[in-house]
Design a protein around this motif. Structure first.
Motif, PDB file in Angstrom:
ATOM      1  N   ALA A  18       5.329 -15.183  27.794  1.00 26.27           N
ATOM      2  CA  ALA A  18       4.609 -13.929  28.028  1.00 26.27           C
ATOM      3  C   ALA A  18       5.015 -13.308  29.362  1.00 26.27           C
ATOM      4  CB  ALA A  18       3.102 -14.187  27.990  1.00 26.27           C
ATOM      5  N   TRP A  19       5.202 -14.140  30.375  1.00 28.88           N
ATOM      6  CA  TRP A  19       5.595 -13.651  31.705  1.00 28.88           C
ATOM      7  C   TRP A  19       6.928 -12.909  31.635  1.00 28.88           C
ATOM      8  CZ3 TRP A  19       3.163 -13.775  36.433  1.00 28.88           C
ATOM      9  CH2 TRP A  19       3.952 -13.555  37.568  1.00 28.88           C
ATOM     10  N   SER A  20       7.837 -13.425  30.863  1.00 29.37           N
ATOM     11  CA  SER A  20       9.180 -12.843  30.797  1.00 29.37           C
ATOM     12  C   SER A  20       9.201 -11.495  30.066  1.00 29.37           C
ATOM     13  CB  SER A  20      10.143 -13.814  30.111  1.00 29.37           C
ATOM     14  OG  SER A  20       9.791 -14.000  28.752  1.00 29.37           O
ATOM     15  N   ARG A  21       8.243 -11.237  29.189  1.00 32.08           N
ATOM     16  CA  ARG A  21       8.276 -10.012  28.391  1.00 32.08           C
ATOM     17  C   ARG A  21       7.188  -8.995  28.758  1.00 32.08           C
ATOM     18  NH1 ARG A  21       4.231 -10.842  24.591  1.00 32.08           N
ATOM     19  NH2 ARG A  21       3.768 -13.036  24.152  1.00 32.08           N
ATOM     20  N   LYS A  22       6.358  -9.284  29.782  1.00 27.90           N
ATOM     21  CA  LYS A  22       5.263  -8.378  30.128  1.00 27.90           C
ATOM     22  C   LYS A  22       5.338  -8.017  31.625  1.00 27.90           C
ATOM     23  CE  LYS A  22       1.299  -9.042  27.915  1.00 27.90           C
ATOM     24  NZ  LYS A  22       0.055  -9.644  27.373  1.00 27.90           N
ATOM     25  N   PRO A  23       6.135  -6.994  31.972  1.00 25.71           N
ATOM     26  CA  PRO A  23       6.317  -6.657  33.389  1.00 25.71           C
ATOM     27  C   PRO A  23       5.019  -6.238  34.083  1.00 25.71           C
ATOM     28  CG  PRO A  23       7.278  -4.976  31.975  1.00 25.71           C
ATOM     29  CD  PRO A  23       6.957  -6.128  31.103  1.00 25.71           C
ATOM     30  N   MET A  24       4.124  -5.553  33.382  1.00 25.55           N
ATOM     31  CA  MET A  24       2.871  -5.154  34.014  1.00 25.55           C
ATOM     32  C   MET A  24       2.017  -6.372  34.347  1.00 25.55           C
ATOM     33  SD  MET A  24       2.992  -1.984  34.573  1.00 25.55           S
ATOM     34  CE  MET A  24       1.338  -1.960  35.256  1.00 25.55           C
ATOM     35  N   LEU A  25       2.058  -7.374  33.497  1.00 22.71           N
ATOM     36  CA  LEU A  25       1.314  -8.603  33.782  1.00 22.71           C
ATOM     37  C   LEU A  25       1.848  -9.248  35.060  1.00 22.71           C
ATOM     38  CD1 LEU A  25      -0.830 -10.643  32.732  1.00 22.71           C
ATOM     39  CD2 LEU A  25       1.049 -11.852  31.616  1.00 22.71           C
ATOM     40  N   ARG A  26       3.161  -9.225  35.247  1.00 19.62           N
ATOM     41  CA  ARG A  26       3.742  -9.795  36.468  1.00 19.62           C
ATOM     42  C   ARG A  26       3.243  -9.039  37.696  1.00 19.62           C
ATOM     43  NH1 ARG A  26       8.437  -9.878  33.108  1.00 19.62           N
ATOM     44  NH2 ARG A  26       9.398  -8.135  34.240  1.00 19.62           N
ATOM     45  N   GLU A  27       3.218  -7.714  37.621  1.00 14.54           N
ATOM     46  CA  GLU A  27       2.749  -6.930  38.761  1.00 14.54           C
ATOM     47  C   GLU A  27       1.294  -7.244  39.086  1.00 14.54           C
ATOM     48  OE1 GLU A  27       3.431  -2.767  38.787  1.00 14.54           O
ATOM     49  OE2 GLU A  27       5.465  -2.918  37.990  1.00 14.54           O
ATOM     50  N   ILE A  28       0.481  -7.379  38.062  1.00 18.55           N
ATOM     51  CA  ILE A  28      -0.943  -7.675  38.263  1.00 18.55           C
ATOM     52  C   ILE A  28      -1.108  -9.039  38.930  1.00 18.55           C
ATOM     53  CG2 ILE A  28      -3.091  -8.186  37.038  1.00 18.55           C
ATOM     54  CD1 ILE A  28      -2.077  -6.055  34.935  1.00 18.55           C
ATOM     55  N   TYR A  29      -0.368 -10.019  38.452  1.00 18.25           N
ATOM     56  CA  TYR A  29      -0.484 -11.355  39.036  1.00 18.25           C
ATOM     57  C   TYR A  29       0.049 -11.394  40.454  1.00 18.25           C
ATOM     58  CZ  TYR A  29      -2.566 -14.180  35.409  1.00 18.25           C
ATOM     59  OH  TYR A  29      -3.483 -14.734  34.558  1.00 18.25           O
ATOM     60  N   TYR A  30       1.104 -10.649  40.731  1.00 17.71           N
ATOM     61  CA  TYR A  30       1.596 -10.613  42.111  1.00 17.71           C
ATOM     62  C   TYR A  30       0.533 -10.030  43.040  1.00 17.71           C
ATOM     63  CZ  TYR A  30       6.352 -11.839  40.654  1.00 17.71           C
ATOM     64  OH  TYR A  30       7.445 -12.486  40.168  1.00 17.71           O
ATOM     65  N   ASP A  31      -0.227  -9.049  42.554  1.00 21.83           N
ATOM     66  CA  ASP A  31      -1.326  -8.510  43.366  1.00 21.83           C
ATOM     67  C   ASP A  31      -2.392  -9.582  43.594  1.00 21.83           C
ATOM     68  OD1 ASP A  31      -2.847  -6.246  44.600  1.00 21.83           O
ATOM     69  OD2 ASP A  31      -4.232  -6.722  42.976  1.00 21.83           O
ATOM     70  N   PHE A  32      -2.711 -10.351  42.562  1.00 22.78           N
ATOM     71  CA  PHE A  32      -3.670 -11.445  42.726  1.00 22.78           C
ATOM     72  C   PHE A  32      -3.157 -12.447  43.768  1.00 22.78           C
ATOM     73  CE2 PHE A  32      -5.190 -10.992  38.030  1.00 22.78           C
ATOM     74  CZ  PHE A  32      -5.984  -9.915  38.379  1.00 22.78           C
ATOM     75  N   TYR A  33      -1.878 -12.801  43.670  1.00 21.46           N
ATOM     76  CA  TYR A  33      -1.306 -13.765  44.617  1.00 21.46           C
ATOM     77  C   TYR A  33      -1.365 -13.237  46.050  1.00 21.46           C
ATOM     78  CZ  TYR A  33       0.664 -16.178  40.517  1.00 21.46           C
ATOM     79  OH  TYR A  33       0.834 -16.850  39.332  1.00 21.46           O
ATOM     80  N   ARG A  34      -1.152 -11.932  46.211  1.00 24.16           N
ATOM     81  CA  ARG A  34      -1.229 -11.351  47.562  1.00 24.16           C
ATOM     82  C   ARG A  34      -2.641 -11.456  48.119  1.00 24.16           C
ATOM     83  NH1 ARG A  34       1.935  -7.344  44.833  1.00 24.16           N
ATOM     84  NH2 ARG A  34       4.152  -7.582  45.372  1.00 24.16           N
ATOM     85  N   GLN A  35      -3.629 -11.285  47.262  1.00 25.66           N
ATOM     86  CA  GLN A  35      -5.008 -11.430  47.726  1.00 25.66           C
ATOM     87  C   GLN A  35      -5.264 -12.860  48.200  1.00 25.66           C
ATOM     88  OE1 GLN A  35      -8.193  -9.385  45.594  1.00 25.66           O
ATOM     89  NE2 GLN A  35      -6.671  -8.565  44.164  1.00 25.66           N
ATOM     90  N   ILE A  36      -4.695 -13.830  47.499  1.00 27.67           N
ATOM     91  CA  ILE A  36      -4.806 -15.220  47.943  1.00 27.67           C
ATOM     92  C   ILE A  36      -4.068 -15.418  49.259  1.00 27.67           C
ATOM     93  CG2 ILE A  36      -4.111 -17.583  47.385  1.00 27.67           C
ATOM     94  CD1 ILE A  36      -4.593 -16.876  44.422  1.00 27.67           C
ATOM     95  N   ALA A  37      -2.859 -14.865  49.353  1.00 27.51           N
ATOM     96  CA  ALA A  37      -2.036 -15.044  50.554  1.00 27.51           C
ATOM     97  C   ALA A  37      -2.740 -14.510  51.803  1.00 27.51           C
ATOM     98  CB  ALA A  37      -0.686 -14.354  50.378  1.00 27.51           C
ATOM     99  N   ARG A  38      -3.494 -13.423  51.650  1.00 29.11           N
ATOM    100  CA  ARG A  38      -4.185 -12.845  52.804  1.00 29.11           C
ATOM    101  C   ARG A  38      -5.296 -13.749  53.329  1.00 29.11           C
ATOM    102  NH1 ARG A  38      -3.277  -7.859  49.935  1.00 29.11           N
ATOM    103  NH2 ARG A  38      -5.336  -7.911  48.955  1.00 29.11           N
ATOM    104  N   ARG A  39      -5.690 -14.729  52.551  1.00 31.54           N
ATOM    105  CA  ARG A  39      -6.755 -15.637  52.964  1.00 31.54           C
ATOM    106  C   ARG A  39      -6.230 -16.983  53.463  1.00 31.54           C
ATOM    107  NH1 ARG A  39      -8.231 -11.703  49.792  1.00 31.54           N
ATOM    108  NH2 ARG A  39     -10.393 -10.923  49.950  1.00 31.54           N
ATOM    109  N   ILE A  40      -4.927 -17.078  53.601  1.00 29.36           N
ATOM    110  CA  ILE A  40      -4.314 -18.268  54.188  1.00 29.36           C
ATOM    111  C   ILE A  40      -4.228 -18.087  55.693  1.00 29.36           C
ATOM    112  CG2 ILE A  40      -2.168 -19.588  54.352  1.00 29.36           C
ATOM    113  CD1 ILE A  40      -1.727 -19.019  51.382  1.00 29.36           C
ATOM    114  N   ASP A  41      -4.749 -19.044  56.426  1.00 25.55           N
ATOM    115  CA  ASP A  41      -4.732 -18.998  57.896  1.00 25.55           C
ATOM    116  C   ASP A  41      -3.494 -19.738  58.396  1.00 25.55           C
ATOM    117  OD1 ASP A  41      -5.120 -19.068  60.590  1.00 25.55           O
ATOM    118  OD2 ASP A  41      -7.063 -20.100  60.529  1.00 25.55           O
ATOM    119  N   PRO A  42      -2.502 -19.025  58.913  1.00 23.65           N
ATOM    120  CA  PRO A  42      -1.259 -19.692  59.339  1.00 23.65           C
ATOM    121  C   PRO A  42      -1.449 -20.605  60.546  1.00 23.65           C
ATOM    122  CG  PRO A  42      -1.246 -17.379  59.991  1.00 23.65           C
ATOM    123  CD  PRO A  42      -2.452 -17.568  59.121  1.00 23.65           C
TER     124      PRO A  42
END
Length: 255
Positions: free
Chosen positions: A22-46
């Motif tokens: 599904a990941w390989s054939r659904k580009p909008m799904l990839r964009e949505i998940y990358y946004d989710f991952y960015r929200q997680i990344a912003r909560r990582i304390d370096p």
């Protein structure tokens, strides 16, 4: 139906392979998940010492946004860094800075047992970041009728594993409403000794719903998804009605 019937643990790996397709054939799904991952990344304390570890990484795509993250799963797929079981982690006591669980918490039949293990491996002040389905009114409707896993908002939650339980005894389990109940609806707040609940953020995500996720049909193109993001903004003040996803951040006590 309250919870998923007992299935072999290997069902998780079957779903990982389907998700990769599904990941390989659904580009909008990839964009949505990358946004989710960015929200997680912003909560990582370096500034917190120790590695960032994702448990239940599945496809391991979080590395596209957080490249230094150690990806793990129950199964030894070649794109992952190592095998780990949430109930018995191989990391040393107080050695991990962050644990990331994306759509993993609701697969934990014994969340209290796993939470104790997470507490063991995190450094003082280390964070546990969960990204889960949200059981709002809309979320319950969509996940109940359009997803194969049960929401289970009324089923009993078995907090601790029974005596004699071994990590290798884990089976396939799902209750999509688990994080909502325990953290958003406060059913589990009295069980969080040793933790500080830093954030519980319900997220409207109509574009995610319109994408069909990994298992459903994709509705519309970029124009529709632009409209859905606008709808997300308008419905954000009403999370108990419209939230589709839930972001939870717990921090291990520093003392």
């Amino acid at each position: 139906m309250n919870t998923a019937p007992a299935l072999p643990l290997g069902q998780h790996n079957i779903e990982i392979q389907r998700n990769r397709e599904a990941w390989s054939r659904k580009p909008m799904l990839r964009e949505i998940y990358y946004d989710f991952y960015r929200q997680i990344a912003r909560r990582i304390d370096p500034q917190t010492p120790g590695p960032v570890v994702e448990l239940g990484s599945g496809m391991g795509r979080i590395k596209d946004i957080i490249p230094h993250c150690i990806t793990t799963d129950l199964f030894p797929n070649p794109w992952l860094d190592r095998q780990e079981n949430c109930y018995q982690l191989s990391f040393a006591d107080g050695s991990v800075s962050h644990l990331l669980l994306f759509d993993v918490w609701h697969h934990l039949r014994y969340p209290g047992t796993a939470l104790r293990e997470f507490h063991r491996v995190l450094v003082p002040g280390g964070r546990l970041i969960l990204f889960e389905p949200a059981a709002s009114w809309l979320g319950r409707f969509v996940y109940h009728f359009f997803h194969h896993e049960p929401v289970a908002v009324r089923a009993p939650i078995t907090w601790e594993a029974p005596d004699g339980f071994s990590a290798s005894d884990a089976d396939y389990y799902a209750a999509q409403g688990s994080a909502t109940r325990l953290f958003w609806w406060s059913e589990g707040h009295d069980r969080l000794s040793g933790w500080h609940l830093c954030e519980v953020r319900p997220i409207s995500s109509f574009d995610y719903l319109a994408s069909g996720g990994f298992s459903g049909p994709h509705l519309g193109g970029r124009f529709l998804h632009g409209l859905m993001r606008g709808l997300d903004f308008l419905t954000a003040p009403f999370p108990r009605v419209f939230a589709a996803r839930l972001l939870v951040v717990l921090e291990k006590d520093k003392s």
